[in-house]
Motif scaffolding. Structure first.
Motif, PDB file in Angstrom:
ATOM      1  N   SER A   1       0.809  -1.221   0.000  1.00 22.03           N
ATOM      2  CA  SER A   1       0.000   0.000   0.000  1.00 22.03           C
ATOM      3  C   SER A   1       0.843   1.271   0.000  1.00 22.03           C
ATOM      4  O   SER A   1       0.288   2.365   0.151  1.00 22.03           O
ATOM      5  N   VAL A   2       2.151   1.156  -0.179  1.00 20.44           N
ATOM      6  CA  VAL A   2       3.000   2.350  -0.248  1.00 20.44           C
ATOM      7  C   VAL A   2       2.683   3.111  -1.533  1.00 20.44           C
ATOM      8  O   VAL A   2       2.625   2.509  -2.616  1.00 20.44           O
ATOM      9  N   PRO A   3       2.462   4.407  -1.483  1.00 18.63           N
ATOM     10  CA  PRO A   3       2.151   5.168  -2.702  1.00 18.63           C
ATOM     11  C   PRO A   3       3.276   5.070  -3.726  1.00 18.63           C
ATOM     12  O   PRO A   3       4.451   5.237  -3.398  1.00 18.63           O
ATOM     13  N   GLY A   4       2.901   4.771  -4.973  1.00 16.84           N
ATOM     14  CA  GLY A   4       3.872   4.705  -6.058  1.00 16.84           C
ATOM     15  C   GLY A   4       4.564   3.373  -6.203  1.00 16.84           C
ATOM     16  O   GLY A   4       5.296   3.166  -7.189  1.00 16.84           O
ATOM     17  N   ALA A   5       4.357   2.433  -5.293  1.00 19.51           N
ATOM     18  CA  ALA A   5       5.015   1.131  -5.385  1.00 19.51           C
ATOM     19  C   ALA A   5       4.298   0.265  -6.410  1.00 19.51           C
ATOM     20  O   ALA A   5       3.078   0.099  -6.361  1.00 19.51           O
ATOM     21  N   LYS A   6       5.054  -0.276  -7.358  1.00 17.76           N
ATOM     22  CA  LYS A   6       4.452  -1.120  -8.393  1.00 17.76           C
ATOM     23  C   LYS A   6       4.712  -2.599  -8.162  1.00 17.76           C
ATOM     24  O   LYS A   6       3.941  -3.437  -8.614  1.00 17.76           O
ATOM     25  N   THR A   7       5.804  -2.937  -7.463  1.00 14.72           N
ATOM     26  CA  THR A   7       6.135  -4.337  -7.213  1.00 14.72           C
ATOM     27  C   THR A   7       6.795  -4.453  -5.848  1.00 14.72           C
ATOM     28  O   THR A   7       7.617  -3.605  -5.480  1.00 14.72           O
ATOM     29  N   VAL A   8       6.412  -5.482  -5.119  1.00 11.44           N
ATOM     30  CA  VAL A   8       7.025  -5.776  -3.820  1.00 11.44           C
ATOM     31  C   VAL A   8       7.461  -7.234  -3.838  1.00 11.44           C
ATOM     32  O   VAL A   8       6.638  -8.121  -4.099  1.00 11.44           O
ATOM     33  N   ARG A   9       8.740  -7.464  -3.567  1.00 13.51           N
ATOM     34  CA  ARG A   9       9.288  -8.817  -3.580  1.00 13.51           C
ATOM     35  C   ARG A   9       9.935  -9.114  -2.228  1.00 13.51           C
ATOM     36  O   ARG A   9      10.657  -8.272  -1.692  1.00 13.51           O
ATOM     37  N   GLY A  10       9.659 -10.291  -1.721  1.00 14.91           N
ATOM     38  CA  GLY A  10      10.213 -10.682  -0.436  1.00 14.91           C
ATOM     39  C   GLY A  10      11.013 -11.964  -0.548  1.00 14.91           C
ATOM     40  O   GLY A  10      10.625 -12.901  -1.263  1.00 14.91           O
ATOM     41  N   PHE A  11      12.144 -12.023   0.162  1.00 16.36           N
ATOM     42  CA  PHE A  11      13.012 -13.187   0.168  1.00 16.36           C
ATOM     43  C   PHE A  11      13.377 -13.511   1.617  1.00 16.36           C
ATOM     44  O   PHE A  11      13.766 -12.614   2.375  1.00 16.36           O
ATOM     45  N   SER A  12      13.251 -14.760   1.971  1.00 20.61           N
ATOM     46  CA  SER A  12      13.515 -15.202   3.338  1.00 20.61           C
ATOM     47  C   SER A  12      14.692 -16.168   3.337  1.00 20.61           C
ATOM     48  O   SER A  12      14.736 -17.114   2.541  1.00 20.61           O
ATOM     49  N   PHE A  13      15.633 -15.914   4.232  1.00 20.04           N
ATOM     50  CA  PHE A  13      16.803 -16.761   4.392  1.00 20.04           C
ATOM     51  C   PHE A  13      16.950 -17.125   5.862  1.00 20.04           C
ATOM     52  O   PHE A  13      16.144 -16.724   6.699  1.00 20.04           O
ATOM     53  N   PHE A  14      17.965 -17.871   6.158  1.00 17.22           N
ATOM     54  CA  PHE A  14      18.220 -18.234   7.549  1.00 17.22           C
ATOM     55  C   PHE A  14      18.682 -17.008   8.326  1.00 17.22           C
ATOM     56  O   PHE A  14      19.777 -16.506   8.133  1.00 17.22           O
ATOM     57  N   GLY A  15      17.816 -16.501   9.196  1.00 12.03           N
ATOM     58  CA  GLY A  15      18.158 -15.361  10.029  1.00 12.03           C
ATOM     59  C   GLY A  15      18.051 -14.014   9.356  1.00 12.03           C
ATOM     60  O   GLY A  15      18.324 -12.993   9.993  1.00 12.03           O
ATOM     61  N   ASP A  16      17.657 -13.957   8.082  1.00 12.14           N
ATOM     62  CA  ASP A  16      17.592 -12.682   7.363  1.00 12.14           C
ATOM     63  C   ASP A  16      16.372 -12.655   6.459  1.00 12.14           C
ATOM     64  O   ASP A  16      15.959 -13.685   5.900  1.00 12.14           O
ATOM     65  N   SER A  17      15.810 -11.452   6.316  1.00 10.87           N
ATOM     66  CA  SER A  17      14.702 -11.215   5.411  1.00 10.87           C
ATOM     67  C   SER A  17      15.008  -9.984   4.570  1.00 10.87           C
ATOM     68  O   SER A  17      15.477  -8.962   5.098  1.00 10.87           O
ATOM     69  N   PHE A  18      14.748 -10.081   3.264  1.00 14.69           N
ATOM     70  CA  PHE A  18      14.954  -8.965   2.342  1.00 14.69           C
ATOM     71  C   PHE A  18      13.646  -8.692   1.611  1.00 14.69           C
ATOM     72  O   PHE A  18      13.059  -9.602   1.012  1.00 14.69           O
TER      73      PHE A  18
END
Length: 215
Positions: A54-71
């Motif tokens: 729902s961020v204004p102007g955002a067209k794509t949101v991608r999430g990646f989950s790793f051991f102990g880290d999230s991007f």
């Protein structure tokens, strides 16, 4: 006249050696030490990605989950000001912060991309008087801050070397002999270097200021 105008325009046209063709994006990195990727996905990545949609102007949101880290990568429309996008993402990140686990620490990535990596250098001690730890300390505590003052430099990344650190190696036999659990040792180390704020002491209608002291 056309040829002269072309030569004049060519001499004043800014040219990048490596043009930044990447999208306008803001990266959210969240560290959640010791947690499996599925837990990171459920408790970190999913709440962040659903909020950033729902961020204004955002067209794509991608999430990646790793051991102990999230991007989480939030991509914006072309032409969006990068710093405006970062401020909007930070605003929504503050809203979702309370929904994240207590041990999770979220932060925005640097306002630079891999394409913007413009210069690499190496510290070499030809005299042999400094080891890798001293060279890394020189980079992290002196050269890095000097280079950050250069205009248009967003980040200075340090690679290699030996990062100075202090380690406490416990002897299980001595702990058993003194009947000390590991938690007591950890608590003692945490309290080993604390600072107490100063205060004012009133004596004989006079005030004496007490400065901070380290323990």
């Amino acid at each position: 006249m056309v040829a002269a105008w072309g030569v004049w325009s060519l001499s004043r046209t800014p040219v990048d050696a490596l043009p930044d063709l990447s999208d306008v994006q803001v990266i959210i990195r969240t560290t959640y030490p010791g947690q499996a990727p599925q837990i990171v996905e459920n408790q970190i990545t999913y709440p962040l990605t659903t909020t950033m949609l729902s961020v204004p102007g955002a067209k794509t949101v991608r999430g990646f989950s790793f051991f102990g880290d999230s991007f989480v990568y939030v991509l914006f429309d072309d032409g969006t000001d990068l710093y405006w996008a970062r401020s909007r993402v930070l605003e929504y990140l503050n809203q979702v912060q309370s929904r994240l686990p207590a041990g999770a620490k979220a932060s925005l990535g640097p306002d630079a991309t891999g394409v913007g990596w413009i210069y690499e250098y190496t510290l070499i001690d030809r005299s042999g008087q400094h080891d890798l730890g001293e060279l890394r300390a020189l980079q992290d505590w002196f050269l890095k801050y000097e280079l950050k003052t250069v205009p248009n430099v967003a980040e200075v990344a340090s690679l290699g070397g030996m990062v100075k650190q202090y380690q406490v190696v416990l002897d299980p036999d001595l702990l058993r002999a003194y009947n000390l659990p590991h938690t007591k040792v950890v608590e003692a180390i945490q309290k080993a270097n604390q600072e107490n704020g100063g205060s004012v002491l009133e004596l004989g209608e006079a005030e004496y200021m007490d400065g901070p002291r380290a323990t």
